[in-house]
Design a protein around this motif. Structure first.
Motif, mmCIF file in Angstrom:
data_model
loop_
_atom_site.group_PDB
_atom_site.id
_atom_site.type_symbol
_atom_site.label_atom_id
_atom_site.label_comp_id
_atom_site.label_asym_id
_atom_site.label_seq_id
_atom_site.Cartn_x
_atom_site.Cartn_y
_atom_site.Cartn_z
ATOM 1 N N SER A 89 -3.536 6.870 33.902
ATOM 2 C CA SER A 89 -4.122 8.205 34.095
ATOM 3 C C SER A 89 -4.469 8.443 35.557
ATOM 4 N N ALA A 90 -4.968 7.423 36.248
ATOM 5 C CA ALA A 90 -5.281 7.570 37.675
ATOM 6 C C ALA A 90 -4.014 7.893 38.459
ATOM 7 N N SER A 91 -2.946 7.182 38.132
ATOM 8 C CA SER A 91 -1.683 7.369 38.836
ATOM 9 C C SER A 91 -1.052 8.724 38.500
ATOM 10 N N ALA A 92 -1.010 9.035 37.210
ATOM 11 C CA ALA A 92 -0.435 10.324 36.795
ATOM 12 C C ALA A 92 -1.176 11.480 37.454
ATOM 13 N N ALA A 93 -2.496 11.369 37.513
ATOM 14 C CA ALA A 93 -3.304 12.448 38.098
ATOM 15 C C ALA A 93 -2.954 12.645 39.570
ATOM 16 N N ALA A 94 -2.808 11.551 40.302
ATOM 17 C CA ALA A 94 -2.504 11.642 41.731
ATOM 18 C C ALA A 94 -1.107 12.220 41.970
ATOM 19 N N TYR A 95 -0.118 11.724 41.238
ATOM 20 C CA TYR A 95 1.257 12.200 41.448
ATOM 21 C C TYR A 95 1.432 13.632 40.962
ATOM 22 N N ALA A 96 0.675 14.012 39.932
ATOM 23 C CA ALA A 96 0.722 15.407 39.478
ATOM 24 C C ALA A 96 0.218 16.341 40.574
ATOM 25 N N VAL A 97 -0.809 15.906 41.303
ATOM 26 C CA VAL A 97 -1.289 16.699 42.444
ATOM 27 C C VAL A 97 -0.151 16.922 43.439
ATOM 28 N N ARG A 98 0.557 15.844 43.763
ATOM 29 C CA ARG A 98 1.651 15.948 44.750
ATOM 30 C C ARG A 98 2.734 16.906 44.273
ATOM 31 N N ALA A 99 2.915 16.960 42.944
ATOM 32 C CA ALA A 99 3.992 17.763 42.373
ATOM 33 C C ALA A 99 3.545 19.181 42.026
ATOM 34 N N VAL A 102 -0.005 20.289 36.287
ATOM 35 C CA VAL A 102 -1.216 20.010 35.515
ATOM 36 C C VAL A 102 -1.062 18.624 34.874
ATOM 37 N N CYS A 103 -2.136 17.862 34.882
ATOM 38 C CA CYS A 103 -2.097 16.528 34.273
ATOM 39 C C CYS A 103 -3.164 16.429 33.196
ATOM 40 N N ALA A 104 -2.742 16.096 31.983
ATOM 41 C CA ALA A 104 -3.690 15.871 30.880
ATOM 42 C C ALA A 104 -3.715 14.389 30.558
ATOM 43 N N VAL A 105 -4.898 13.836 30.363
ATOM 44 C CA VAL A 105 -4.991 12.416 30.037
ATOM 45 C C VAL A 105 -5.885 12.186 28.823
ATOM 46 N N LEU A 106 -5.475 11.229 28.025
ATOM 47 C CA LEU A 106 -6.219 10.837 26.833
ATOM 48 C C LEU A 106 -6.646 9.387 27.000
ATOM 49 N N VAL A 107 -7.942 9.166 27.004
ATOM 50 C CA VAL A 107 -8.442 7.797 27.201
ATOM 51 C C VAL A 107 -9.386 7.417 26.063
ATOM 52 N N LEU A 121 -10.733 12.099 37.620
ATOM 53 C CA LEU A 121 -11.598 13.257 37.845
ATOM 54 C C LEU A 121 -11.345 13.878 39.214
ATOM 55 N N VAL A 122 -11.328 13.049 40.246
ATOM 56 C CA VAL A 122 -11.238 13.599 41.606
ATOM 57 C C VAL A 122 -9.863 14.206 41.874
ATOM 58 N N HIS A 123 -8.850 13.725 41.162
ATOM 59 C CA HIS A 123 -7.517 14.318 41.295
ATOM 60 C C HIS A 123 -7.349 15.550 40.391
ATOM 61 N N GLY A 124 -8.383 15.878 39.654
ATOM 62 C CA GLY A 124 -8.369 17.133 38.910
ATOM 63 C C GLY A 124 -7.652 17.095 37.577
#
Ligand code: F0G
Length: 351
Positions: A89-99, A102-107, A121-124
């Protein structure tokens, strides 16, 4: 220039990308392969650590994510989703920002390390804590991606495996051939699948002369592959690998069997001992799940399964800063001193 260009550019001809693929990258990969002096002495082997915590978001997931997000972008996706024990989720969130996605994560609720939650959180990212474990989260993510216009970026997505296989390329490129044994932690079993694919491709193309034996280690409270059945309530302090029904189970068994390797388990106590050894004696701070590889190697050595003189690589998968609670827990509290050199010197034992 000599800057590392990210793994898609470095290994473009070995990855399913084309001229039309937008490369979404944080220049991941190119991580250190560090000689491990103490582990080498203990085992009588040449042991190296592949330090994947040196990736941009602090784990090996960035290798798969640069591929998954680039391909999702190429296919026109505007949103991605993943289930995660935290690093994906941390990685997906960061790369989604670059792209610009929207990134949705289930934890799993209450079961991911604070550093990883902070990253998402910080990557939105849009985060849902699920009242269940990782396996439940993955079921939910799969269902949502089937039904709604959102691309699944878990390692069940084959392009994730493609990206992650580049770690094996880097090791062979650095050592000149494959090691005798490759050791890594196993959770959802994507990474062992990916390394095995990478090693086999290099051997098939004559870049390496042989494949390593693949040794995977699960936490004993979350060891379905070792037990031979899913674990309904997986438990381990190594939250990253707290998984009871790995998606790539069958591929992990293939890697084990085709390579003449093994998949075994280590206790949380062994994981924490290896975690402390890595930090205190090798200078490498990893998260607990990452130490499962080293704990497994030490266990195998004690069992007489490690012949001396071999070349062994242990992947340490994530950065220690992700989950610092275990570094602080049980350690003595630092003492407070006045602004006074004599007092400081006394406390430091320098007098
Ligand atoms: N080590 C770390 C630090 C991880 O985050 C993971 C998996 C593994 C090892 C195991 O790798 O699943 O390919 O066998 N983390 C996933 C996540 C599940 O959601 O971040 P695997």
């Amino acid at each position: 220039t000599h800057q590392w260009r990210g793994l898609i550019e470095e290994y473009r001809d070995r990855l399913p990308v084309g001229a039309a693929t937008p490369v979404v990258t944080l220049l991941e990969g190119g991580t250190p392969l560090v000689p491990a002096q103490v582990l080498s002495e203990r085992t009588g082997c040449d042991v190296f650590l592949k330090v994947e915590g040196a990736n941009p978001t602090g784990s090996f997931k960035d290798r798969g994510m640069t591929m998954a997000i680039s391909k999702a972008k190429e296919e026109g996706a505007q949103a991605v989703i993943c289930a995660s024990t935290g690093n994906t989720s941390a990685s997906a969130a960061a790369y989604a920002v670059r792209a610009g996605m929207v990134c949705a994560v289930l934890v799993p609720q209450g079961k991911i390390a604070l550093g990883k939650m902070g990253q998402a959180l910080v990557h939105g990212a849009r985060i849902l804590q699920v009242d269940g474990n990782f396996d439940d989260c993955l079921d939910l993510a799969r269902g949502l991606s089937d039904k709604y216009p959102v691309a699944l970026v878990n390692s069940v997505n084959p392009v994730r495996i493609e990206g992650q296989k580049t770690a094996a390329f880097e090791i062979v490129d650095a050592l000149g051939d494959a090691p005798d044994i490759h050791v890594l932690p196993v959770g959802n079993a994507g990474n062992i699948t990916a390394y095995w694919k990478g090693y086999r491709e290099y051997t098939a193309d004559g870049v390496s002369t042989r494949n390593p034996r693949m040794w995977g280690f699960q936490a004993s409270g979350a060891a379905p592959i070792v037990l031979g059945h899913p674990v309904r309530q997986p438990q381990t302090i190594a939250t990253a690998i707290r998984i009871g029904n790995p998606a790539s189970w069958q591929f992990a068994e293939e890697a084990r069997d085709e390579s003449g390797g093994l998949i075994d388990s280590v206790t949380d106590r062994q994981i924490l001992a290896a975690y402390r050894l890595l930090a205190a004696q090798e200078g490498v701070f990893v998260e607990p799940a990452s130490a499962a590889s080293v704990a497994g190697l030490l266990q195998a050595a004690e069992q007489g399964k490690v012949d001396p003189g071999q070349r062994i690589v242990c992947t340490v998968t994530g950065n220690g800063l992700k989950d610092p609670d275990w570094a602080v827990a049980g350690a003595p509290q630092p003492v407070t001193v006045p602004v006074d050199a004599d007092a400081a010197a006394e406390r430091l034992g320098l007098l």
